[in-house]
Scaffold this active site. Structure first.
Site, PDB file in Angstrom:
ATOM      1  N   HIS A   1       0.831  -1.199   0.000  1.00  0.00           N
ATOM      2  CA  HIS A   1       0.000   0.000   0.000  1.00  0.00           C
ATOM      3  C   HIS A   1       0.873   1.258   0.000  1.00  0.00           C
ATOM      4  O   HIS A   1       0.741   2.098   0.885  1.00  0.00           O
ATOM      5  CB  HIS A   1      -0.888   0.015   1.250  1.00  0.00           C
ATOM      6  CG  HIS A   1      -1.798  -1.158   1.382  1.00  0.00           C
ATOM      7  ND1 HIS A   1      -2.396  -1.514   2.585  1.00  0.00           N
ATOM      8  CD2 HIS A   1      -2.241  -2.058   0.466  1.00  0.00           C
ATOM      9  CE1 HIS A   1      -3.158  -2.580   2.402  1.00  0.00           C
ATOM     10  NE2 HIS A   1      -3.075  -2.944   1.131  1.00  0.00           N
TER      11      HIS A   1
HETATM   12  C1  LIG Z   1      -0.931  -7.390  -4.726  1.00  0.00           C
HETATM   13  C2  LIG Z   1      -1.710  -6.228  -4.256  1.00  0.00           C
HETATM   14  C3  LIG Z   1      -2.812  -6.416  -3.444  1.00  0.00           C
HETATM   15  C4  LIG Z   1      -3.570  -5.328  -3.009  1.00  0.00           C
HETATM   16  N1  LIG Z   1      -4.735  -5.549  -2.309  1.00  0.00           N
HETATM   17  C5  LIG Z   1      -5.547  -4.510  -2.018  1.00  0.00           C
HETATM   18  C6  LIG Z   1      -6.822  -4.706  -1.438  1.00  0.00           C
HETATM   19  O1  LIG Z   1      -7.243  -5.842  -1.187  1.00  0.00           O
HETATM   20  N2  LIG Z   1      -7.586  -3.612  -1.166  1.00  0.00           N
HETATM   21  C7  LIG Z   1      -7.146  -2.334  -1.421  1.00  0.00           C
HETATM   22  O2  LIG Z   1      -7.861  -1.375  -1.116  1.00  0.00           O
HETATM   23  N3  LIG Z   1      -5.929  -2.135  -1.966  1.00  0.00           N
HETATM   24  C8  LIG Z   1      -5.145  -3.181  -2.290  1.00  0.00           C
HETATM   25  N4  LIG Z   1      -3.935  -2.966  -2.889  1.00  0.00           N
HETATM   26  C9  LIG Z   1      -3.510  -1.572  -3.120  1.00  0.00           C
HETATM   27  C10 LIG Z   1      -4.230  -0.942  -4.296  1.00  0.00           C
HETATM   28  O3  LIG Z   1      -4.363  -1.879  -5.342  1.00  0.00           O
HETATM   29  C11 LIG Z   1      -3.420   0.284  -4.745  1.00  0.00           C
HETATM   30  O4  LIG Z   1      -3.319   1.191  -3.677  1.00  0.00           O
HETATM   31  C12 LIG Z   1      -4.061   1.008  -5.917  1.00  0.00           C
HETATM   32  O5  LIG Z   1      -4.420   0.114  -6.923  1.00  0.00           O
HETATM   33  C13 LIG Z   1      -3.093   2.042  -6.455  1.00  0.00           C
HETATM   34  O6  LIG Z   1      -3.667   2.709  -7.554  1.00  0.00           O
HETATM   35  P1  LIG Z   1      -2.798   3.679  -8.450  1.00  0.00           P
HETATM   36  O7  LIG Z   1      -3.723   4.252  -9.456  1.00  0.00           O
HETATM   37  O8  LIG Z   1      -2.065   4.597  -7.563  1.00  0.00           O
HETATM   38  O9  LIG Z   1      -1.694   2.759  -9.147  1.00  0.00           O
HETATM   39  P2  LIG Z   1      -1.884   1.489 -10.096  1.00  0.00           P
HETATM   40  O10 LIG Z   1      -3.252   0.941 -10.010  1.00  0.00           O
HETATM   41  O11 LIG Z   1      -0.775   0.581  -9.801  1.00  0.00           O
HETATM   42  O12 LIG Z   1      -1.753   2.086 -11.568  1.00  0.00           O
HETATM   43  C14 LIG Z   1      -0.564   2.537 -12.140  1.00  0.00           C
HETATM   44  C15 LIG Z   1      -0.595   2.176 -13.615  1.00  0.00           C
HETATM   45  O13 LIG Z   1       0.387   2.903 -14.318  1.00  0.00           O
HETATM   46  C16 LIG Z   1       1.054   2.054 -15.213  1.00  0.00           C
HETATM   47  N5  LIG Z   1       2.388   2.608 -15.416  1.00  0.00           N
HETATM   48  C17 LIG Z   1       3.324   2.797 -14.470  1.00  0.00           C
HETATM   49  N6  LIG Z   1       4.427   3.348 -15.000  1.00  0.00           N
HETATM   50  C18 LIG Z   1       4.176   3.518 -16.314  1.00  0.00           C
HETATM   51  C19 LIG Z   1       4.946   4.038 -17.385  1.00  0.00           C
HETATM   52  N7  LIG Z   1       6.178   4.526 -17.209  1.00  0.00           N
HETATM   53  N8  LIG Z   1       4.399   4.041 -18.621  1.00  0.00           N
HETATM   54  C20 LIG Z   1       3.151   3.566 -18.820  1.00  0.00           C
HETATM   55  N9  LIG Z   1       2.377   3.071 -17.828  1.00  0.00           N
HETATM   56  C21 LIG Z   1       2.889   3.043 -16.591  1.00  0.00           C
HETATM   57  C22 LIG Z   1       1.062   0.720 -14.510  1.00  0.00           C
HETATM   58  O14 LIG Z   1       1.295  -0.328 -15.398  1.00  0.00           O
HETATM   59  C23 LIG Z   1      -0.299   0.707 -13.867  1.00  0.00           C
HETATM   60  O15 LIG Z   1      -1.275   0.171 -14.710  1.00  0.00           O
HETATM   61  C24 LIG Z   1      -3.167  -4.033  -3.351  1.00  0.00           C
HETATM   62  C25 LIG Z   1      -2.053  -3.837  -4.169  1.00  0.00           C
HETATM   63  C26 LIG Z   1      -1.331  -4.922  -4.642  1.00  0.00           C
HETATM   64  C27 LIG Z   1      -0.163  -4.694  -5.554  1.00  0.00           C
END
Ligand SMILES: Cc1cc2nc3c(=O)[nH]c(=O)nc-3n(C[C@H](O)[C@H](O)[C@H](O)COP(=O)(O)OP(=O)(O)OC[C@H]3O[C@@H](n4cnc5c(N)ncnc54)[C@H](O)[C@@H]3O)c2cc1C
Ligand SMILES: *[C@@H]1O[C@H](CO)[C@@H](O)[C@H](O)[C@H]1NC(C)=O
Ligand SMILES: *[C@@H]1O[C@H](CO)[C@@H](O)[C@H](O)[C@H]1NC(C)=O
Ligand SMILES: *[C@@H]1O[C@H](CO)[C@@H](O)[C@H](O)[C@H]1NC(C)=O
Ligand SMILES: *[C@@H]1O[C@H](CO)[C@@H](O)[C@H](O)[C@H]1NC(C)=O
Ligand SMILES: *[C@@H]1O[C@H](CO)[C@@H](O)[C@H](O)[C@H]1NC(C)=O
Ligand SMILES: *[C@@H]1O[C@H](CO)[C@@H](O)[C@H](O)[C@H]1NC(C)=O
Ligand SMILES: *[C@@H]1O[C@H](CO)[C@@H](O)[C@H](O)[C@H]1NC(C)=O
Length: 633
Positions: free
Chosen positions: A561
């Site tokens: 997280h």
């Molecule tokens: C294994 C796991 C289990 C989890 N379980 C839970 C849960 O049960 N409940 C909960 O609330 N949270 C959970 N979380 C946390 C939650 O999923 C994250 O906090 C949330 O998804 C983050 O969202 P985000 O938009 O910040 O990033 P992300 O959803 O990670 O999105 C970032 C995106 O940007 C893309 N990207 C990155 N760099 C580049 C680049 N240079 N060029 C092009 N694309 C790029 C990535 O491929 C990705 O698709 C979990 C996380 C993980 C990894």
């Protein structure tokens, strides 16, 4: 013959119960074949150790190719990026490029409970932490795996799959988490001001314990509670009740108590950003989803973000943004991309020879929840001692185990006595059968000697009480080791580097052990199961505080997280974006993802990330209407 019968079962349920539909189940044979194929591929799949795959055939001397102009470019079509893409393209006059490193979300990621099996996929960036001193001691080189979603929908697509430990859990945290953000000078971020955005995203489908005034029912993202394990789920709730954690809706008025797990579930299908936001918008002509591209740079001219550079199939491209570039690459890759583009701490940019654009504390203030999965118990009853085929069939009837990631049963939020800020310090999360199997240590990727310790687990009878430390005082960082975008950034969460965090975790352990003496545990003959713990047994007297702290340091792994790496605030000395998520001092550039959280929330962060993206969409739409930002391009 048996397969034929199973197809009929699914077909019958489809016809009679609206709660039990799943497209995947319309052809059970195909579903099963696909799962076995996934597991087969996983057996030989090698997770990459850098981004070189994007550069195959790349010729440095060739000029960048023009990819065109869009009103908005969103970097990362993940959890937050997917929400933004949907909301912005609702206006037909706005063109959006949402650019994503991963591929389209495959159908099987819809099955949250597949996380019970250990498998690796291309949908994970495949990071590790740096060597830790107070955590991850059971992992090779004291480095924990640090999975991040690399797929349409980002981590919301895998937050239960591909060698991970979590479960599609829907929690919003505590009201005081957000009131605290507002008190740091972030106008508009109190819980009361954010509640409409939480509700806007949600379509609650459950009724157990729900406090309806806190939930949304018309939003795109379905939230449901998996069907109980008969008797067992209630047993867990009763035991926590006996310790004063009363049964209630943890996303309602008060967070303190025990609840069944609310999850990103639409019937039995995951409802992540892909399913809820991206797919429903994908046919809009103004929505351009571009997969398999690695964004390597934000192009900034005269402190105005004008576009991006990216690598696609070994070729370098550039795209222009008429209005804004929005970075939603997640709490690890967002700081990496900003630093590669010249926005970061002075010393780091200087050290790596990156041309500086703005000095901001990018990558600093990383916070993650340490997760302690080390307290195993055994009941005298048997659950889910059925074949894999039977379990997949049960899934098609909307039954566990595959409707719940890691057999999650219930969650309690606990405030230990020293807490004065109104927020809980510990989450107790119970994983039920059959998740606690001999492969558990392998799922967590502990080193052999430690994974072997979990061989004694019996998947049919054992369960685990896991602890998540909610408001850690330790702060880590994400840094660059190279200015080459193909090299992974370094993730150092510095778990328990503030030793007060260890004390709180120990407080959580003491509290959890009290469960053993509850009437409910006695009724289920639920007993403590001793796991051999090399490095601690023999060194310290069993069950003393010293022994426990040793076990905590060995078995604690990242909650996955991460937040805070481009935190929101007023002062550019200690924050990167302002309360409208605009990067300090740069025009036409926002960050919208988990990185902007200034301090952690008391729960799993996905719901907060979606809320942040909903709120940011409103900011962006308002600025668009009023013809802002007024930087001239
Ligand atoms: C294994 C796991 C289990 C989890 N379980 C839970 C849960 O049960 N409940 C909960 O609330 N949270 C959970 N979380 C946390 C939650 O999923 C994250 O906090 C949330 O998804 C983050 O969202 P985000 O938009 O910040 O990033 P992300 O959803 O990670 O999105 C970032 C995106 O940007 C893309 N990207 C990155 N760099 C580049 C680049 N240079 N060029 C092009 N694309 C790029 C990535 O491929 C990705 O698709 C979990 C996380 C993980 C990894
Ligand atoms: C189910 O899928 C299999 C394999 O894809 C296919 O051969 C079969 O015809 C399908 N059955 C039905 C009823 O669609
Ligand atoms: C992460 O650690 C595992 C186990 O030691 C190793 O196999 C893998 O190559 C590492 N990955 C990276 C990116 O260093
Ligand atoms: C990047 O990964 C490839 C294999 O995926 C490997 O051959 C190469 O040596 C790695 N490069 C660096 C700099 O680590
Ligand atoms: C790389 O591109 C340059 C310029 O277009 C060209 O002259 C050169 O032959 C290319 N090199 C290779 C190995 O393709
Ligand atoms: C599960 O079933 C198998 C085979 O039917 C049996 O051998 C085993 O003892 C059962 N496990 C438990 C814990 O009852
Ligand atoms: C509570 O505070 C006391 C005194 O400062 C300390 O000894 C104890 O370890 C703290 N407990 C927790 C759980 O932090
Ligand atoms: C839709 O976008 C157009 C073009 O940017 C803008 O003029 C208009 O105000 C927007 N409509 C709404 C309802 O925001």
């Amino acid at each position: 013959m048996w397969q034929f019968k199973l197809i009929l079962v699914c077909g019958f349920l489809l016809a009679t119960s609206p709660k039990k539909t799943l497209a995947l189940c319309s052809n059970y044979t195909e579903l099963l074949t696909n799962i076995f194929a996934l597991l087969g591929q996983s057996a030989t799949y090698q997770t990459p150790v850098n981004n070189s795959e994007f550069y195959t055939g790349y010729n440095k001397t060739e000029k960048a190719i023009d990819f065109g102009k869009f009103d908005y470019i969103i970097v990362g079509c993940g959890t937050a990026g997917g929400v933004l893409a949907n909301r912005l393209t609702a206006n037909k006059s706005i063109s959006v490029l949402c650019i994503e490193a991963g591929e389209a979300a495959p159908a099987l990621t819809a099955i949250i409970g597949l996380s019970t099996l250990y498998f690796t996929t291309p949908y994970n960036w495949g990071y590790n932490t740096t060597s830790q001193t107070n955590a991850c001691l059971a992992c090779k080189n004291q480095q924990c795996p640090y999975p991040r979603g690399k797929v349409e929908g980002g981590s919301s697509t895998i937050n239960a799959g591909s060698s991970t430990i979590n479960a599609g859990i829907y929690t919003r945290g505590n009201k005081e988490d957000y009131n605290h953000w507002a008190s740091l000078g972030n106008a508009g971020w109190t819980y009361d001001e954010l509640l409409p955005y939480f509700k806007k995203s949600e379509a609650a489908q459950f009724d157990v314990d729900i406090e309806p005034q806190y939930h949304g029912f018309e939003g795109p993202q379905a939230i449901d509670v998996a069907e109980d394990t008969p008797e067992l789920t209630q047993f867990f709730i009763d035991a926590n009740n006996e310790l004063g954690a009363i049964e209630r809706d943890y996303n309602g008025n008060s967070q303190y108590g025990t609840s069944r797990v609310q999850a990103y579930l639409n019937k039995n299908v995951r409802s992540g950003s892909s399913q809820a936001y991206i797919r429903p918008a994908i046919d809009r002509p103004n929505f351009h989803l571009q997969l398999n591209c690695l964004v390597t740079k934000i192009i900034i001219e005269n402190s105005i973000a004008v576009g991006i550079e990216f690598i696609w199939n070994g070729k370098l491209y550039f795209g222009k943004a008429k209005k804004e570039v929005i970075v939603s690459a997640g709490a690890v890759n967002t700081p990496q991309l900003l630093m590669l583009s010249g926005i970061g701490p002075k010393e780091q940019l200087r050290k790596l020879g990156i041309k500086p654009i703005a000095f901001l504390p990018v990558g600093q203030y990383l916070q993650d929840h340490p997760f302690f999965p080390g307290m195993v118990f055994r009941t005298n009853r048997v659950y889910y001692n059925t074949s894999f085929q039977q379990q997949v069939n049960d899934y098609c009837e909307n039954k566990r185990p595959f409707t719940a990631g890691f057999g999650t049963q219930c969650i309690s939020y606990i405030s230990l006595e020293n807490n004065t800020n109104g927020r809980p310090d510990i989450e107790l999360l119970t994983f039920g059968p059959p998740a606690m199997s001999p492969t558990w240590g392998g799922v967590l990727q502990y080193d052999e000697k430690y994974s072997a310790a979990f061989q004694i687990l019996n998947p049919a009878t054992d369960f685990m009480n896991c602890l998540l430390l909610l408001n850690p005082k330790s702060r880590g960082e994400v840094t660059l080791s190279s200015k080459d975008p193909s090299i992974y950034p370094e993730i150092n969460p510095k778990f328990y580097s503030d030793e007060r965090d260890l004390d709180v975790m120990y407080g959580g352990i003491e509290r959890t052990l009290l469960l053993i003496d509850t009437e409910a545990y006695r009724q289920f003959k639920a007993e403590w199961l001793r796991i051999p713990m090399p490095g601690c047994d023999g060194e310290f007297v069993y069950f003393t505080k010293e022994w426990w702290l040793c076990v905590v340091k060995h078995l604690s792994v990242p909650g996955l997280h991460p937040i805070g790496t481009t935190r929101m605030g007023k002062s550019p000395d200690i924050s990167v974006v302002d309360h409208e998520l605009k990067v300090h001092g740069i025009c036409g550039l926002r960050v919208v993802d988990a990185s902007i959280m200034p301090t952690h929330i008391s729960g799993h962060p996905n719901a907060a990330v979606v809320m942040i993206a909903e709120k940011a969409s409103a900011f962006i739409i308002m600025d668009n209407k009023n013809n802002r930002p007024d930087c001239k391009k």
